[in-house]
Design an enzyme around this catalytic site. Sequence first.
Site, PDB file in Angstrom:
ATOM      1  N   LYS A  88      83.611   2.732  60.216  1.00 30.74           N
ATOM      2  CA  LYS A  88      82.317   2.856  59.525  1.00 30.74           C
ATOM      3  C   LYS A  88      81.982   1.612  58.703  1.00 30.74           C
ATOM      4  O   LYS A  88      80.822   1.233  58.581  1.00 30.74           O
ATOM      5  CB  LYS A  88      82.329   4.082  58.600  1.00 30.74           C
ATOM      6  CG  LYS A  88      82.508   5.411  59.345  1.00 30.74           C
ATOM      7  CD  LYS A  88      81.202   6.132  59.496  1.00 30.74           C
ATOM      8  CE  LYS A  88      81.225   7.252  60.519  1.00 30.74           C
ATOM      9  NZ  LYS A  88      82.342   8.195  60.422  1.00 30.74           N
ATOM     10  N   GLU A 110      73.722   9.531  54.432  1.00 34.00           N
ATOM     11  CA  GLU A 110      74.177  10.894  54.666  1.00 34.00           C
ATOM     12  C   GLU A 110      75.671  10.811  54.949  1.00 34.00           C
ATOM     13  O   GLU A 110      76.162   9.762  55.373  1.00 34.00           O
ATOM     14  CB  GLU A 110      73.448  11.499  55.881  1.00 34.00           C
ATOM     15  CG  GLU A 110      74.010  11.095  57.258  1.00 34.00           C
ATOM     16  CD  GLU A 110      73.832   9.624  57.608  1.00 34.00           C
ATOM     17  OE1 GLU A 110      72.913   8.990  57.064  1.00 34.00           O
ATOM     18  OE2 GLU A 110      74.620   9.102  58.427  1.00 34.00           O
ATOM     19  N   SER A 371      89.640   5.251  65.793  1.00 34.18           N
ATOM     20  CA  SER A 371      88.498   4.971  64.908  1.00 34.18           C
ATOM     21  C   SER A 371      88.850   5.039  63.422  1.00 34.18           C
ATOM     22  O   SER A 371      88.175   4.433  62.597  1.00 34.18           O
ATOM     23  CB  SER A 371      87.360   5.942  65.220  1.00 34.18           C
ATOM     24  OG  SER A 371      87.818   7.281  65.183  1.00 34.18           O
TER      25      SER A 371
HETATM   26  C1  PLP Z   1      82.558   9.203  61.417  1.00 32.63           C
HETATM   27  C2  PLP Z   1      83.761   9.067  62.245  1.00 32.63           C
HETATM   28  C3  PLP Z   1      83.721   9.263  63.642  1.00 32.63           C
HETATM   29  C4  PLP Z   1      82.493   9.721  64.374  1.00 32.63           C
HETATM   30  O1  PLP Z   1      81.426   8.823  64.342  1.00 32.63           O
HETATM   31  P1  PLP Z   1      80.960   7.969  65.594  1.00 32.63           P
HETATM   32  O2  PLP Z   1      79.635   7.458  65.182  1.00 32.63           O
HETATM   33  O3  PLP Z   1      80.892   8.858  66.791  1.00 32.63           O
HETATM   34  O4  PLP Z   1      81.940   6.884  65.785  1.00 32.63           O
HETATM   35  C5  PLP Z   1      84.876   9.050  64.368  1.00 32.63           C
HETATM   36  N1  PLP Z   1      86.029   8.684  63.763  1.00 32.63           N
HETATM   37  C6  PLP Z   1      86.102   8.494  62.426  1.00 32.63           C
HETATM   38  C7  PLP Z   1      87.416   8.105  61.840  1.00 32.63           C
HETATM   39  C8  PLP Z   1      84.983   8.677  61.623  1.00 32.63           C
HETATM   40  O5  PLP Z   1      85.078   8.482  60.308  1.00 32.63           O
END
Ligand code: PLP
Length: 385
Positions: A88, A110, A371
């Site tokens: 993010k 948000e 992620s």
């Molecule tokens: C917010 C989040 C996601 C989902 O968001 P995407 O926009 O689909 O990438 C995935 N993994 C983590 C660790 C997040 O914080």
Amino acid sequence: MSDPGPSGRFGRFGGRYVPESLITACEELEEAFRDAWDDPAFRAALSQTLELYAGRPTPVTPALRLSADLGVTLLLKREDLTHTGSHKINNVLGQALLARRMGKTRLLAETGAGQHGVATATAGALLGLGVTVFMGERDMERQQLNVFRMRLLGAEVVGVSSGSRTLKDACSEALRHWVAAADDAHYCIGSVMGPHPYPWMVREFQRVVGEEARGQCASLLPRAVPDVVVACVGGGSNAAGTFAGFVDTPARLVGVEPAGGAAVAGGEPGVLHGFHSYVLQDEDGQIQEAHSISAGLDYPGVGPEHAHLADTGRATYVSVTDDEAVAAVARLARTEGILPALESAHALAWVLKAAGTPDLPAGSTVLVTLSGRGDKDADQLARLI
Ligand SMILES: *Cc1c(COP(=O)(O)O)cnc(C)c1O
């Protein structure tokens, strides 16, 4: 995965479905982003911030023990190692620098799990911008640590008590607030969703994930490009950024949705939060709640470019269950010493299921974008494992 042009369309998806009063704000933002993205000085400032502050580039780590178990070569793109612990921050630093360039003094955001809210509060503190975060009251109860972190970072957290009191309602409230505040506030959207230019702009800010990974795979893999590239999909920003680095290669692209919020697999075309895409809805077109164990994937829509990639067949979208994701967290923790976010564990769970099947034959090479890190989920996992 190129510039969608002034219409903001990816095939039949995308667009700008907002009240008249927000059209100007979206147009100004598009113009400012085009200008900044063409400006080498802006690009350099963003790259430098990503490097010196956010910890980029993140490594690609070969998961050696798990690879041996599965009979495939598994590589992990480590967004869990960024400052604030997820991808993010890449998007937020881009938007915060852009907001400052536009003369804005405040950021609105948000948040669901709180990761995007924490990243925005962080960028606001770094650049001296005020931050207001809208969060469903139910999510505030589920993610108390992140609420505390945001407040500690100086952000105002506004609880949203409408609807299901989760991410969908926080998005609606943030859009509503932006209508009145657009003169001095930038709405920092956390995924590849919302009205044009957001889906495109956020993908461009996340492109760094895929581009780094492409170069890193080239030095780790004999054939340079992995056979399969996998990422989890909530709104779809980590997947879009990852796919952008590989869309012009032969790699198969796989997006993994939660079974309880599979907008591509189970949705119908519709409009939500200013864009046209696949959306979970009932027969009357009422938006349905998503139900995922991971708050970050608990969203009933999906970014419009993913809807288009699914339609054209360039990317494939699959889903895994809550239980499969929880099992994947434990498996990665014990074989590689890495505790992934529950969201990221969805991508990994598909690999665990598919390895050795025709979807992912033995001997394949596969890149998974991790992620984020799993510390935020510790409380929730403690009740499950
Ligand atoms: C917010 C989040 C996601 C989902 O968001 P995407 O926009 O689909 O990438 C995935 N993994 C983590 C660790 C997040 O914080």
